[in-house]
Scaffold this motif. Structure first.
Motif, short mmCIF file in Angstrom:
data_model
loop_
_atom_site.label_atom_id
_atom_site.label_comp_id
_atom_site.label_asym_id
_atom_site.label_seq_id
_atom_site.Cartn_x
_atom_site.Cartn_y
_atom_site.Cartn_z
N LEU A 1 -1.57 0.57 -4.91
CA LEU A 1 -1.47 1.96 -5.37
C LEU A 1 -0.09 2.54 -5.08
O LEU A 1 0.44 3.35 -5.86
CB LEU A 1 -2.55 2.82 -4.72
N GLU A 2 0.53 2.13 -3.97
CA GLU A 2 1.89 2.58 -3.69
C GLU A 2 2.87 2.05 -4.74
O GLU A 2 3.80 2.76 -5.14
CB GLU A 2 2.32 2.16 -2.28
N CYS A 3 2.66 0.83 -5.17
CA CYS A 3 3.47 0.28 -6.26
C CYS A 3 3.22 1.05 -7.55
O CYS A 3 4.15 1.34 -8.31
CB CYS A 3 3.16 -1.20 -6.46
N TYR A 4 1.97 1.39 -7.80
CA TYR A 4 1.59 2.05 -9.05
C TYR A 4 2.17 3.47 -9.12
O TYR A 4 2.75 3.86 -10.14
CB TYR A 4 0.07 2.12 -9.16
N PHE A 5 2.03 4.24 -8.04
CA PHE A 5 2.46 5.63 -8.06
C PHE A 5 3.93 5.79 -7.68
O PHE A 5 4.56 6.80 -8.01
CB PHE A 5 1.61 6.47 -7.10
N GLY A 6 4.50 4.81 -6.95
CA GLY A 6 5.84 5.01 -6.43
C GLY A 6 5.86 6.10 -5.38
O GLY A 6 6.84 6.84 -5.23
N LEU B 1 3.99 7.17 -1.26
CA LEU B 1 3.19 6.71 -0.14
C LEU B 1 1.71 7.01 -0.36
O LEU B 1 1.37 8.04 -0.95
CB LEU B 1 3.66 7.36 1.17
N VAL B 2 0.86 6.10 0.10
CA VAL B 2 -0.60 6.25 -0.02
C VAL B 2 -1.21 6.12 1.37
O VAL B 2 -0.92 5.16 2.08
CB VAL B 2 -1.20 5.20 -0.98
N GLY B 3 -2.02 7.08 1.75
CA GLY B 3 -2.69 7.04 3.05
C GLY B 3 -4.19 7.01 2.88
O GLY B 3 -4.71 7.15 1.77
N SER B 4 -4.90 6.84 3.99
CA SER B 4 -6.36 6.86 3.93
C SER B 4 -6.96 7.26 5.26
O SER B 4 -6.35 7.08 6.31
CB SER B 4 -6.90 5.49 3.50
N ASN B 5 -8.15 7.83 5.19
CA ASN B 5 -8.98 8.13 6.36
C ASN B 5 -10.42 7.81 5.99
O ASN B 5 -10.83 7.99 4.83
CB ASN B 5 -8.89 9.61 6.75
N ASP C 1 -2.85 19.06 0.57
CA ASP C 1 -1.58 18.97 -0.15
C ASP C 1 -1.37 17.59 -0.75
O ASP C 1 -0.22 17.15 -0.92
CB ASP C 1 -0.42 19.33 0.78
N VAL C 2 -2.45 16.89 -1.07
CA VAL C 2 -2.39 15.53 -1.61
C VAL C 2 -3.38 15.38 -2.76
O VAL C 2 -4.37 16.12 -2.85
CB VAL C 2 -2.71 14.48 -0.52
N GLU C 3 -3.08 14.42 -3.64
CA GLU C 3 -4.06 14.01 -4.64
C GLU C 3 -5.08 13.12 -3.95
O GLU C 3 -4.71 12.20 -3.22
CB GLU C 3 -3.37 13.25 -5.78
N VAL C 4 -6.35 13.36 -4.19
CA VAL C 4 -7.40 12.74 -3.40
C VAL C 4 -8.31 11.87 -4.28
O VAL C 4 -8.78 12.31 -5.33
CB VAL C 4 -8.25 13.81 -2.68
N PHE C 5 -8.57 10.64 -3.79
CA PHE C 5 -9.57 9.75 -4.38
C PHE C 5 -10.60 9.44 -3.29
O PHE C 5 -10.24 8.90 -2.25
CB PHE C 5 -8.94 8.46 -4.90
N HIS D 1 -17.48 7.56 3.85
CA HIS D 1 -16.60 7.49 2.69
C HIS D 1 -15.16 7.33 3.14
O HIS D 1 -14.81 7.66 4.28
CB HIS D 1 -16.75 8.72 1.78
N VAL D 2 -14.33 6.80 2.26
CA VAL D 2 -12.91 6.68 2.53
C VAL D 2 -12.17 7.60 1.59
O VAL D 2 -12.46 7.66 0.39
CB VAL D 2 -12.39 5.22 2.40
N THR D 3 -11.27 8.37 2.14
CA THR D 3 -10.40 9.25 1.36
C THR D 3 -9.04 8.58 1.22
O THR D 3 -8.37 8.30 2.21
CB THR D 3 -10.22 10.61 2.06
N ILE D 4 -8.66 8.29 -0.02
CA ILE D 4 -7.36 7.70 -0.32
C ILE D 4 -6.50 8.82 -0.91
O ILE D 4 -6.90 9.47 -1.88
CB ILE D 4 -7.48 6.52 -1.30
N SER D 5 -5.33 9.05 -0.31
CA SER D 5 -4.52 10.20 -0.71
C SER D 5 -3.09 9.79 -1.05
O SER D 5 -2.56 8.83 -0.49
CB SER D 5 -4.51 11.25 0.41
N THR D 6 -2.49 10.54 -1.97
CA THR D 6 -1.12 10.24 -2.37
C THR D 6 -0.43 11.50 -2.89
O THR D 6 -1.05 12.55 -3.02
CB THR D 6 -1.10 9.13 -3.45
N TYR D 7 0.85 11.38 -3.19
CA TYR D 7 1.69 12.45 -3.76
C TYR D 7 1.88 13.63 -2.82
O TYR D 7 2.00 14.76 -3.26
CB TYR D 7 1.13 12.91 -5.11
N GLN D 8 1.96 13.36 -1.53
CA GLN D 8 2.33 14.43 -0.59
C GLN D 8 3.84 14.64 -0.65
O GLN D 8 4.62 13.70 -0.58
CB GLN D 8 1.90 14.06 0.83
#
Length: 397
Positions: free
Chosen positions: A154-159, A161-165, A182-186, A253-260
């Motif tokens: 996903l980091e490659c896809y979005f360019g 950083l991608v985090g998770s909790n 402040d992030v896009e959430v999956f 559940h796992v929260t995957i976040s990006t675009y911070q």
């Protein structure tokens, strides 16, 4: 997988044992994600929604709920992280704050119940069962190879950083009050069921986390139950809260976040100083002095026309040059992103053959993890160019 502590020999044995366990887990469960490339991974993540539909209708605009009712997906999601994983991870060594927070929503506020130091599993389970506390596990990809693979792609896809909790909440309980991020959430539902309520943003595409009191948020715009294998996406700024219903022993559940901090505003803050610096070398108007005592004035209205004129000159230069160089954002992404997930096969990084010469052709093994820039060589008086290769950890051979 990355691990901490211990002597080198002991660490090596632990790494081998963990790799064997990870391989056994992988052999026992058929992955329903496509790891062929970043594009195929994202397609499989949001399936059956098409990428074109997702970015046209949902991305930064509105929530997306994908309820799948697919036993294969449910089993795969469950393998990403489970409540039962915590016991072994606590034995390896977890610490409050760094690895785990335990909390509960009380009267609309977040109450943190962390202890000091190392996490004791029996105490953790006691807080979970008796105090109805939610377990928040930080960055689980450090211990789960499949999550590492997902986030790295996903980091490659979005360019970005991608985090998770991971969040594990007992029945009849809620971990966090209504808030926005402040992030896009999956959200991937792994175990049990979670009752979600989403609300209209008070600040669209928010730049920071904030708790919203109940009286401000109104009625939910969306309300539903997430089950294993389901996916939920919502944009930054979306107000949300979630609880585990009574009758469901717990939810994971796992929260995957990006675009911070990855907006046009952030990009301009990063790139404009360099543009001003380079333009001032050639444009005498940017080198003329500011008015006397301007720095001592509160109202600089008399200077706004001059500033507007200078900004137009910068815009003209940018349009003609078509070059806007990042200063810190690119560096931060390259230095802090996840390295390629190679599992236990270190042969991928072992150099082979003859050493390259100056005229040799080089193939980048992990192209998505490299950025090449060409800049003037500051060390030589003769004007010449050289290639600067920015790499993630273990990204190229």
């Amino acid at each position: 997988m990355p691990k901490k502590g211990g002597k080198h020999a002991e660490m090596g044995k632990e790494m081998q044992a963990q790799c064997k366990r990870a391989k056994a887990e992988a052999d026992c469960s058929l992955s329903v994600m496509s790891f062929e490339n970043p594009d195929s991974l994202f397609r499989s993540l949001i399936s059956p929604i098409k990428q074109e539909t997702f970015f046209r209708a949902y991305w930064e605009q509105k929530p997306l709920l994908v309820q799948r009712n697919d036993p294969l997906l449910a089993a795969y999601y469950q393998s990403l992280f489970q409540l039962s994983d915590l016991k072994e991870l606590c034995i390896q060594g977890l610490y409050y704050g760094r690895d785990i927070n335990i909390c509960r929503c009380v009267n609309g506020k977040k109450k943190v119940l962390n202890k000091e130091g190392r996490v004791n599993y029996m105490q953790l389970k006691k807080d979970f069962d008796q105090k109805k506390a939610t377990i928040q596990f930080h960055q689980p990809q450090r211990f789960k190879e499949e999550l590492w693979k997902i986030q790295e792609k996903l980091e490659c896809y979005f360019g970005s950083l991608v985090g998770s909790n991971v969040y594990i909440t007992p029945q009849g309980s809620q971990g966090l009050p209504p808030h926005y991020d402040d992030v896009e959430v999956f959200i991937l539902q792994l175990e049990g069921e979670k009752h979600w309520r989403l609300y209209k943003p008070t600040l669209h595409l928010a730049r920071e986390y904030n708790v919203e009191p109940e009286h401000r948020i109104g009625s939910p715009t969306h309300e539903f139950i997430l089950k294993p294998g389901d996916l939920l996406y919502f944009p930054r700024g979306t107000i949300h809260q979630a609880d585990t219903p009574l009758g469901i022993s717990y939810s994971t559940h796992v929260t995957i976040s990006t675009y911070q901090n990855n907006s046009w505003g952030d990009f301009l803050l990063d790139t404009i100083p360099g543009l001003v610096f380079e333009t001032a070398k050639e444009d005498v108007m940017l080198r003329t002095s500011i008015p006397r005592q301007l720095l001592m004035q509160v109202d600089i209205g008399d200077s706004t026309k001059k500033l507007s004129s200078l900004l137009r000159r910068l815009a003209d230069r940018l349009e003609n040059a078509r070059e806007l160089r990042s200063s810190d954002m690119k560096k931060d992404f390259i230095m802090n992103r996840l390295p390629p997930c190679l599992g236990c096969d270190s042969d991928h990084l072992t150099p082979g053959g003859k050493l390259p010469k100056i005229d040799s052709k080089i193939r980048l093994q992990f192209r998505d993890h490299a950025i090449i820039t060409v800049e003037p060589d500051q060390e030589n008086s003769v004007s010449m160019n050289y290639g600067t290769l920015g790499l993630g950890v273990g990204s190229v051979r």
